[in-house]
Design an enzyme around this catalytic site. Structure first.
Site, short mmCIF file in Angstrom:
data_model
loop_
_atom_site.label_atom_id
_atom_site.label_comp_id
_atom_site.label_asym_id
_atom_site.label_seq_id
_atom_site.Cartn_x
_atom_site.Cartn_y
_atom_site.Cartn_z
N GLY A 226 0.83 -1.20 0.00
CA GLY A 226 0.00 0.00 0.00
C GLY A 226 0.86 1.24 0.00
O GLY A 226 1.87 1.30 0.71
N GLY A 227 0.50 2.25 -0.81
CA GLY A 227 1.27 3.48 -0.85
C GLY A 227 2.71 3.22 -1.22
O GLY A 227 3.01 2.68 -2.29
N ASP A 228 3.63 3.61 -0.33
CA ASP A 228 5.06 3.39 -0.57
C ASP A 228 5.59 2.22 0.24
O ASP A 228 6.79 2.12 0.49
CB ASP A 228 5.86 4.66 -0.25
CG ASP A 228 5.72 5.07 1.21
OD1 ASP A 228 4.65 4.79 1.80
OD2 ASP A 228 6.66 5.66 1.77
N GLU A 229 4.70 1.33 0.64
CA GLU A 229 5.09 0.17 1.45
C GLU A 229 5.05 -1.11 0.62
O GLU A 229 4.11 -1.34 -0.16
CB GLU A 229 4.15 0.03 2.65
CG GLU A 229 4.19 1.22 3.59
CD GLU A 229 3.14 1.13 4.68
OE1 GLU A 229 3.30 1.79 5.71
OE2 GLU A 229 2.14 0.40 4.48
#
Length: 299
Positions: A226-229
Site C-alpha cells: 500500500g502506498g510506498d510500502e
C-alpha cells in the site's frame, strides 16, 4: 500452441481425406508461428503468403506421418516434386486473417468431389475452435495477471497478498521451512511527492519494486502492500542470506539516490505466527531502521 493440441484435428483431417475413393499423395498444414501464442498475426509478403516464415505443423506423405526440422527442409522437399505433380494450396483463415495453408499433392479426390470448401469446412471449424480456446485461455491469464498485480509497479498487489502470499507462507510453515518476511518503506516519500511531484514519486516506487525483484537470489514474492510500502516473503532462506538481501536492495537503490527502510522478521522458529503477525514484526523492525536513518542524517 502445443503440437499435441493439433493431433486430433490432423488425424481427423488425414482420415477424412483418405476416406475418399481417390485421395492425395501428401497432405501438409503450414501455420504462422504467431498462432502458437494465439495472436493470429498476418505474415504476408508482396506476392501473398511468405511460406518461408511459416511452420510445418503437420505432414502426411504416402500413408504415414512425417516430420520436418524446419520450413527450409520442407521447401526443399516441395521443390523436388516431379513435373507430373499437381500441388494445391488452400488458405487457412482465422478471424478473417490468413494464418496458414493446407497443401495437397496430387489431390485426386477433387475429380469426384469438386466442392473443396465444403470438404474443408469441418476441419477449419475445428481448428478455429482450437484457436478460440487458446485465445480464451490467454485472455483469462491476462485478466488474472491484472487482478493480482499492481498496475504501477508490476509486482503483486494487496489482493495477491491475501490469496497467494498467505498460502505460500502456510505451505512453508507446514513443511517446517525457515524463511523471512521483509517490510519496506520509502524514506521521505511524502516530501518527494510534495516537492518533485507524483510522477517522480511513481518513478521512485517503480525503482524500489525493480530493486526488490532483481535482488532476489532465491524463491521470493514481492508485494506492494500500500502506498510506498512493500512486503517481500521468502519461504526458505538463511539468516545471512536474508540480511544480504536487505543490503543488496539498499545498495541498488542508493545508486539512484533512493533510500528505504527495510524491516526483517525471520519465520519458522514459531510456527504459530501467521503471515500477518510476521508482517507486523517486520513493520516494527522497519521503524527501528528508519529511526537509525533519521539519526544518521541529523548527525
Amino acid at each position: 500452441m502445443q503440437a499435441r493440441e493439433y493431433t486430433e484435428i490432423f488425424r481427423y483431417a488425414r482420415e477424412y481425406f483418405s476416406s475418399f475413393e481417390k485421395s492425395c499423395d501428401e497432405f501438409h498444414i503450414l501455420i504462422d508461428p504467431a498462432l502458437e501464442s494465439a495472436s493470429a498475426k498476418v505474415r504476408l509478403g508482396k506476392n501473398g503468403y511468405r511460406i518461408d516464415r511459416m511452420k510445418v505443423a503437420y505432414a502426411y506423405e504416402n500413408g504415414s506421418e512425417v516430420s520436418y526440422t524446419g520450413i527450409d527442409e520442407w521447401m526443399k522437399h516441395a521443390a523436388c516434386a516431379g513435373s507430373c505433380t499437381n500441388t494445391l494450396y488452400v488458405p487457412i483463415h482465422f478471424s478473417d486473417k490468413p494464418v496458414g495453408l493446407y497443401v495437397f499433392k496430387n489431390p485426386d479426390f477433387l475429380y469426384t468431389n469438386s466442392k473443396l470448401s465444403d470438404m474443408l469446412s469441418p476441419i477449419s471449424m475445428a481448428m478455429q475452435q482450437l484457436f478460440l480456446n487458446r485465445m480464451l485461455t490467454n485472455t483469462l491469464n491476462e485478466l488474472k495477471h491484472l487482478y493480482n498485480r499492481d498496475q504501477l509497479t508490476g509486482v503483486y498487489n494487496r489482493i495477491a497478498f491475501k490469496e497467494l502470499l498467505i498460502s505460500k507462507y502456510n505451505e512453508a510453515a507446514y513443511d517446517g521451512l525457515e524463511g523471512a518476511v521483509f517490510f519496506i518503506d520509502a524514506d521521505n516519500f511524502k516530501e518527494t511527492n510534495d516537492t518533485l511531484g507524483h510522477d517522480k514519486g511513481d518513478k521512485v516506487l517503480k525503482c524500489i519494486a525493480s530493486a526488490l525483484v532483481n535482488s532476489l537470489s532465491c524463491e521470493g514474492y514481492v508485494c506492494r502492500y500500500g502506498g510506498d510500502e512493500f512486503v517481500v516473503f521468502m519461504p526458505s532462506v538463511s539468516n545471512d542470506d536474508a540480511e544480504g538481501y536487505r543490503d543488496a536492495v539498499c545498495s541498488s537503490l542508493a545508486a539512484d539516490n533512493i533510500s528505504v527502510s527495510i524491516g526483517l522478521a525471520l519465520t519458522g522458529a514459531d510456527t504459530s505466527l501467521t503471515l500477518k503477525e510476521c508482517v507486523a514484526i517486520a513493520d516494527e523492525d522497519m521503524y527501528r531502521v528508519k529511526a537509525l536513518h533519521k539519526a544518521s542524517s541529523n548527525g
